[in-house]
Design a protein around this motif. Sequence first.
Motif, PDB file in Angstrom:
ATOM      1  N   GLN A   1      -8.186   2.951   2.239  1.00 50.68           N
ATOM      2  CA  GLN A   1      -6.804   2.784   1.760  1.00 50.68           C
ATOM      3  C   GLN A   1      -6.272   4.083   1.150  1.00 50.68           C
ATOM      4  O   GLN A   1      -5.135   4.464   1.389  1.00 50.68           O
ATOM      5  CB  GLN A   1      -6.753   1.679   0.719  1.00 50.68           C
ATOM      6  N   LEU A   2      -7.117   4.745   0.396  1.00 50.81           N
ATOM      7  CA  LEU A   2      -6.678   6.002  -0.221  1.00 50.81           C
ATOM      8  C   LEU A   2      -6.405   7.051   0.859  1.00 50.81           C
ATOM      9  O   LEU A   2      -5.446   7.815   0.782  1.00 50.81           O
ATOM     10  CB  LEU A   2      -7.735   6.520  -1.207  1.00 50.81           C
ATOM     11  N   ARG A   3      -7.273   7.053   1.887  1.00 45.40           N
ATOM     12  CA  ARG A   3      -7.113   8.010   2.989  1.00 45.40           C
ATOM     13  C   ARG A   3      -5.795   7.754   3.717  1.00 45.40           C
ATOM     14  O   ARG A   3      -5.021   8.674   3.962  1.00 45.40           O
ATOM     15  CB  ARG A   3      -8.310   7.897   3.940  1.00 45.40           C
TER      16      ARG A   3
ATOM     17  N   ALA B   1      -3.191   6.343   2.582  1.00 46.56           N
ATOM     18  CA  ALA B   1      -2.052   6.651   1.722  1.00 46.56           C
ATOM     19  C   ALA B   1      -1.972   8.148   1.405  1.00 46.56           C
ATOM     20  O   ALA B   1      -1.099   8.584   0.659  1.00 46.56           O
ATOM     21  CB  ALA B   1      -2.149   5.845   0.433  1.00 46.56           C
ATOM     22  N   GLY B   2      -2.898   8.924   1.954  1.00 45.38           N
ATOM     23  CA  GLY B   2      -2.892  10.372   1.742  1.00 45.38           C
ATOM     24  C   GLY B   2      -3.235  10.772   0.310  1.00 45.38           C
ATOM     25  O   GLY B   2      -2.905  11.875  -0.138  1.00 45.38           O
ATOM     26  N   LYS B   3      -3.909   9.881  -0.416  1.00 41.91           N
ATOM     27  CA  LYS B   3      -4.253  10.200  -1.819  1.00 41.91           C
ATOM     28  C   LYS B   3      -5.592  10.932  -1.873  1.00 41.91           C
ATOM     29  O   LYS B   3      -6.613  10.390  -2.319  1.00 41.91           O
ATOM     30  CB  LYS B   3      -4.285   8.912  -2.640  1.00 41.91           C
ATOM     31  N   THR B   4      -5.569  12.177  -1.404  1.00 45.27           N
ATOM     32  CA  THR B   4      -6.833  12.904  -1.239  1.00 45.27           C
ATOM     33  C   THR B   4      -7.488  13.245  -2.578  1.00 45.27           C
ATOM     34  O   THR B   4      -8.711  13.272  -2.673  1.00 45.27           O
ATOM     35  CB  THR B   4      -6.612  14.211  -0.450  1.00 45.27           C
ATOM     36  N   GLU B   5      -6.661  13.453  -3.598  1.00 44.20           N
ATOM     37  CA  GLU B   5      -7.249  13.793  -4.902  1.00 44.20           C
ATOM     38  C   GLU B   5      -8.083  12.633  -5.434  1.00 44.20           C
ATOM     39  O   GLU B   5      -9.204  12.820  -5.913  1.00 44.20           O
ATOM     40  CB  GLU B   5      -6.129  14.098  -5.900  1.00 44.20           C
ATOM     41  N   LEU B   6      -7.512  11.422  -5.327  1.00 42.90           N
ATOM     42  CA  LEU B   6      -8.235  10.229  -5.797  1.00 42.90           C
ATOM     43  C   LEU B   6      -9.467   9.983  -4.930  1.00 42.90           C
ATOM     44  O   LEU B   6     -10.528   9.589  -5.430  1.00 42.90           O
ATOM     45  CB  LEU B   6      -7.321   8.998  -5.760  1.00 42.90           C
TER      46      LEU B   6
END
Length: 297
Positions: A78-80, A82-87
């Motif tokens: 899900q993070l991937r 959503a492009g939330k690479t930092e998280l």
Amino acid sequence: MRKKVSKAIFPVAGLGTRFLPATKSVPKEIMTLVDRPLVQYAIDEARAAGIKEFIFVTSRGKSALEDYFDNAPQLEQQLRKAGKTELLDILKSTDMDSGEVAYLRQAKPMGLGHAVWCARRLIGNEPFAVVLPDDIIAAEKPCLAQMVEAFEETQGNIVAAMEVPEDKAQAYGVLDVKEDMGRIVSTKGLVEKPAPGEAPSNLAVIGRYILTPKVLQQLNKKRAGTGGEIQLTDAIDDARDDGEEVYGFRFEGQRYDCGSKAGYLQATVAFALARDDLRADLWAFLNEVVHAEKAAQ
Ligand code: UTP
């Protein structure tokens, strides 16, 4: 041949009564300092010291702790997406490889010494570290890495030690010092929770140890000590009586007793103030609190 320390025991089977009612369902070691559970700090410190095998001695009600070390593929996906690479990076930094972590059960909370003894078969005949995750140490060079370096020289048992006020000594294991060499002291005894006024020094043992298998042999005797519990301090002292060297190590760093409410709150403030994303807001809030407190006096 000089021996290396590659295994660490994390005894986390205690009841955590000082944090009731929270510890009714949340293991103490999962409580967070800012956004990382105490146990993550312990793992990071051990890894930085070259530890390759992480052995947890757990008990009933600690499944949240075991779950914490599982990978979280759905969350990652899900993070991937959503492009939330930092998280995602933060999450990945907590991954443990398959087979790196072992969990053992301590059937009854019979004391820290007993918890360590539960891991004896996984340790075998090697020196090993013991890390208590509720002792958090903020240090430039992590405390266990400092101790591993000292062990490479001494090859004897090493306990982390810090100076405590006389009236606090009875809460700790205390060193009877033979020779004080500065960072390292040799010992002629260790006393668990000495009676008031009877502490042999002001050097108290805190939750980091590097021990030889001789200590496990002493734990085999299952001698009950203070509070009817099998005390690790007693087994270390018995190994010393049996001819093993035991050194106290004055580590560099600030230790927080996160097993106590006051220590945990202090650590929370200190760790939050050390964070760029939180410092300004928290500092402003603390100033307000201090001013309001002073005005009310
Ligand atoms: P503590 O003395 O802090 O006890 O144990 P506790 O149960 O965690 O907490 P309180 O005092 O009830 O609030 C020191 C360390 O030894 C472990 C604990 O999990 C903690 O990491 N321990 C203690 C065990 O693993 N087994 C035991 O039988 C006792």
